[in-house]
Design a protein around this motif. Sequence first.
Motif, PDB file in Angstrom:
ATOM      1  N   SER A 177       0.680  -1.164  -0.028  1.00  0.00           N
ATOM      2  CA  SER A 177       0.491  -0.146   0.545  1.00  0.00           C
ATOM      3  C   SER A 177       0.971   0.779   0.192  1.00  0.00           C
ATOM      4  CB  SER A 177      -0.308  -0.036   1.409  1.00  0.00           C
ATOM      5  OG  SER A 177      -0.054   0.010   2.552  1.00  0.00           O
ATOM      6  N   GLN A 178       0.323   2.778  -0.096  1.00  0.00           N
ATOM      7  CA  GLN A 178       0.918   3.413  -0.133  1.00  0.00           C
ATOM      8  C   GLN A 178       2.055   4.239   0.496  1.00  0.00           C
ATOM      9  OE1 GLN A 178       0.582   5.975  -2.938  1.00  0.00           O
ATOM     10  NE2 GLN A 178       1.408   8.418  -1.973  1.00  0.00           N
ATOM     11  N   ASP A 179       0.921   3.476   2.649  1.00  0.00           N
ATOM     12  CA  ASP A 179       1.536   3.859   3.056  1.00  0.00           C
ATOM     13  C   ASP A 179       2.639   2.470   3.960  1.00  0.00           C
ATOM     14  OD1 ASP A 179      -0.382   5.012   4.028  1.00  0.00           O
ATOM     15  OD2 ASP A 179      -1.544   3.288   5.834  1.00  0.00           O
ATOM     16  N   ASP A 180       2.549   1.550   3.361  1.00  0.00           N
ATOM     17  CA  ASP A 180       3.924   0.743   3.368  1.00  0.00           C
ATOM     18  C   ASP A 180       5.526   1.070   2.712  1.00  0.00           C
ATOM     19  OD1 ASP A 180       2.097  -2.015   4.334  1.00  0.00           O
ATOM     20  OD2 ASP A 180       1.451  -1.957   2.616  1.00  0.00           O
ATOM     21  N   ARG A 181       4.809   1.766   1.721  1.00  0.00           N
ATOM     22  CA  ARG A 181       6.053   2.549   0.846  1.00  0.00           C
ATOM     23  C   ARG A 181       6.232   3.710   1.452  1.00  0.00           C
ATOM     24  NH1 ARG A 181       2.969   1.170  -3.953  1.00  0.00           N
ATOM     25  NH2 ARG A 181       1.559   2.779  -4.191  1.00  0.00           N
ATOM     26  N   ILE A 182       5.463   4.518   1.764  1.00  0.00           N
ATOM     27  CA  ILE A 182       6.049   5.249   2.595  1.00  0.00           C
ATOM     28  C   ILE A 182       6.677   5.097   4.072  1.00  0.00           C
ATOM     29  CG2 ILE A 182       5.362   7.483   4.274  1.00  0.00           C
ATOM     30  CD1 ILE A 182       3.242   7.954   2.524  1.00  0.00           C
ATOM     31  N   PRO A 206      -4.318   7.698   6.203  1.00  0.00           N
ATOM     32  CA  PRO A 206      -3.221   7.386   5.610  1.00  0.00           C
ATOM     33  C   PRO A 206      -2.584   7.151   7.291  1.00  0.00           C
ATOM     34  CG  PRO A 206      -3.870   8.786   5.195  1.00  0.00           C
ATOM     35  CD  PRO A 206      -5.082   8.332   5.001  1.00  0.00           C
ATOM     36  N   SER A 230      -5.601  -1.126   2.927  1.00  0.00           N
ATOM     37  CA  SER A 230      -6.905  -0.237   2.906  1.00  0.00           C
ATOM     38  C   SER A 230      -7.083   0.399   1.745  1.00  0.00           C
ATOM     39  CB  SER A 230      -5.512   0.456   2.946  1.00  0.00           C
ATOM     40  OG  SER A 230      -3.984   0.658   2.586  1.00  0.00           O
ATOM     41  N   GLU A 231      -6.527  -0.846   0.575  1.00  0.00           N
ATOM     42  CA  GLU A 231      -7.940  -1.391  -0.779  1.00  0.00           C
ATOM     43  C   GLU A 231      -8.701  -2.516  -0.823  1.00  0.00           C
ATOM     44  OE1 GLU A 231      -4.734  -1.376  -4.021  1.00  0.00           O
ATOM     45  OE2 GLU A 231      -3.305   0.017  -2.575  1.00  0.00           O
TER      46      GLU A 231
END
Lengths: 570, 373
Positions: free
Chosen positions: A21-26, A473, B82-83
């Motif tokens: 997810s975006q979170d994981d990447r950040i 997020p 989250s998805e």
Amino acid sequence: MSNAAALAAQPAASGIKPKLSQDDRIMRGFILMVGVWMTVTVLLPLYAMLSKSFENHDGVFTGIANYIEYFSTPALFYSIENSLFIAIVSTFFTITLAFIFAYGLTRSCIPGKAVFKSIALIPILAPSLLPAISFVYFFGKQGIINEVLMGNEIYGPIGIVMGEVFYTFPHALMILITALSTADGRLYEAAISLRASPMKTFFTVTLPGIKYGLISAIFVVFTLVITDFGIPKVIGGQYNVLATDIYKQVIGQQNFQMGAVVSVVLLFPAIIAFVVDRIVQRKQVALLTARAVPYEPKPLLSFDGIMFAYCCLIGFLIIAVLAMACYASFITFWPYNMTLSLKNYNFDVMDGGGWESFFNSIRMASYTAVIGTIIIFTGAYMVEKAKGFGAVRGTIQFLCILPMAVPGMVLGLAYIFFFNHPDNPLNFIYGTMAILVICTVSHFYTVSHLTAMTALKQMDPEFEAVSASLKVPFFKTFIRVTVPVCMPAILDISIYLFVNAMTTVSAVIFLYSTETNLASVAALNMDDAGDVAPAAAMCMMIVYASATVRIGHALLTRGLAQRTQRWRKR
Amino acid sequence: MSEGSSNDPHPYLRIRDVTKKFGDFTALRNVSLDVNEGEFVCFLGPSGCGKTTLLRAIAGLDIQTVGSIEQAGVDISALPPSERDFGIVFQSYALFPNLTIKRNVGYGLENRKTPKAEIEARVAELLELVGMPEQGDKYPAQLSGGQQQRVALARALATSPGLLLLDEPLSALDAKVRVHLRHEIKHLQHKLGVTTIMVTHDQEEALTMADRIVVMNEGGIDQVGTPLEIYRRPASPFVADFVGTMNFIPATVSGPDRVSIGGNEINVGEGLNGVGVGSPVTVCIRPEDVTTRDIVGSSANSIETTVDNLEFLGSFYRAQLLTTGNGKAKLLADFSINLIRDIGVEEGKTLSISLPESRLRVFEGSAKTEADI
């Protein structure tokens, strides 16, 4: 009979590769940044120092030639024995004195425990050279009570040990108080009902219960003493120890290679102490059960009386050391002109550094507190809460613990080798405020990191899962929930960094420049130049600054507790 | 039996061959299951059976090693939480301690650029729904466990998820609150029609709340069925033992549809599935299904027993009986207080009992019972 059987005809699914997810990447990005930070600020400098110890003056690899030279020069390797001797003797006295003090504060019914504890923690606010300077005024050639040494010199092992005991006392005390106050009252009730004598109870219940705390305190004190530089520098006289040897080799003789060798030698006891402490810490976790009943001491006139007298004595001695430094700083010219004046505070006319250095210290400590807290807390959060990425997280976790094993002198010297190298693209920070801040953050990283981890582990592990399910997020939850809930720990980290940045000498002694002179370094240099009273004055300025911030922190914490008591459970 | 894959060709949730490994440990092996839209399904099993692992795989919190999961026709197997589309309530509730109840409930809405007035209206509606309209300005620590649980439920429902996941939501509560909330959650779920999966180790909770129960054991599914099916027709000795109280009586096959319990022959209906004569089997019957009135003739599956022990359990007696004949088998039977008085059951006396054929389950081999473990 199960679905598996009914559906056995279906082809076996292949392995799932979870989508990030975006979170994981950040989070992973942040973790890698922490990794890069630790590599650049700790690992690479240490590597630079290690390789330096295998080179000659011209930078040619010479194997263990430097080590052979070191161990064939008695003037050098005698320091190992001296350092060990000082560390062992100081540890013995500190632990004994602190144990009785902690015992009095936790297991007796004496009045004024909070006052005693506050007094005992004063030494933390002072640079380690303060007790050394103070002892010079007590026991030096013109000291007011030098006859109690019966002709012995204060300059040398006696002075060093006395200074180290004063300096390390609060560190041992805090660990021992924690260990002694987590006792299970039920065990003592059982001991009484089995008619065990107080002596037997002490050895079969009390000592085993605090075993790990005691071992931990011993190794913490041992490490502090063996790596300390300020006290032996001021009061060591001709008595050489490893930390002062590094300084002499580097600053005195410009022999960087030998400085590196001594640093490696000093790393050894520090690393051993570090490893033992880590093992002990790990074992301690499972010691207390949730059902334990807190131990409540019962009044006992004779015991309480002895304890009260003891705590008064120790408290008196601590205040006396501080008071002497304070008093001496106002004396016009000891011992010839004993009138009080502010002459010694006129730092601008002294050799060593003017008022500028004091304000530099304040700036440096503030930057360290703010930047360090942000880096350390955010880093700890990412390492603790990120999902997957196990190997990287484990490595970085280790890197965050590592700085504890690196003595300040060693870190400072390593920074010279690494950052002053002409080929290093980060060379430009050499001699600036930035390198002082970076070095100080790294020097005190571990304790702050562990404080952050403890606070984060107490948070519900499902907060992040809930946020993800609500499509919020993670950084929003971090700012709106994690940071407010962990605010007490965050404040603790920042005050710890501030006070240590104010008082530290060891790492920064190699890194300051004329524009970035620091108060503690100035005090050391003034003492070196014979201006002992101004050195005492500068030390007192550091104490005032640390104490002011400390009190401000206490008020802030209390205010915060009041404001948030509606949602904090206790 | 294949209740797992229901007849509905378009189940809401389609789980196929899901296996989850943690290092060398296999927490889930080849699990397949369908959940229909609007259904309330309970994952029931002892701790370590994999029920929470399966729930966390569905949520994407611990993604399965192999296997696929489809939700509403979309393959979500590899998606991060989250998805996915779900709301979740944990055993710890995980309420944000520094936010008021209103902010907690509205937490997921605030991030969706929903107008403030709309959020407030929705939060008020949800608090009304869970029966706490007046508590919105308090903090979680100021509420009781049951109230916190409702807030967590309201927060999970706030964004109107397609799937509601409940991870042991009631196990941290007092017994009385628990019973009360069971009905409320069930009622709420029925009213909203949201597809719900609840993990529990409490069989009573599963029996009272679920439309269908998925009984799990050692990383696999043992049985899927309605509460009545699970209770009446357990598919395995494990299910029989885990749900309710069950007698496990060792017996031997003595003929077509007949077994012998220490010399007493009884009829077992069609449960034998062609197990050969002389093979050991286990006959199962629930204590409340053992009868002792109106026993007539040999077709009544009657057995002679002696009363070994009588235990008073309030509304009934539990009798421990020993069968007569060669090899004494132990057997529990629940008798009403009236019956005990009418028939004059006493310790040491003999008693004829009947094991009604329709209430018997027979399993191959000698099954382990709880007492053996």
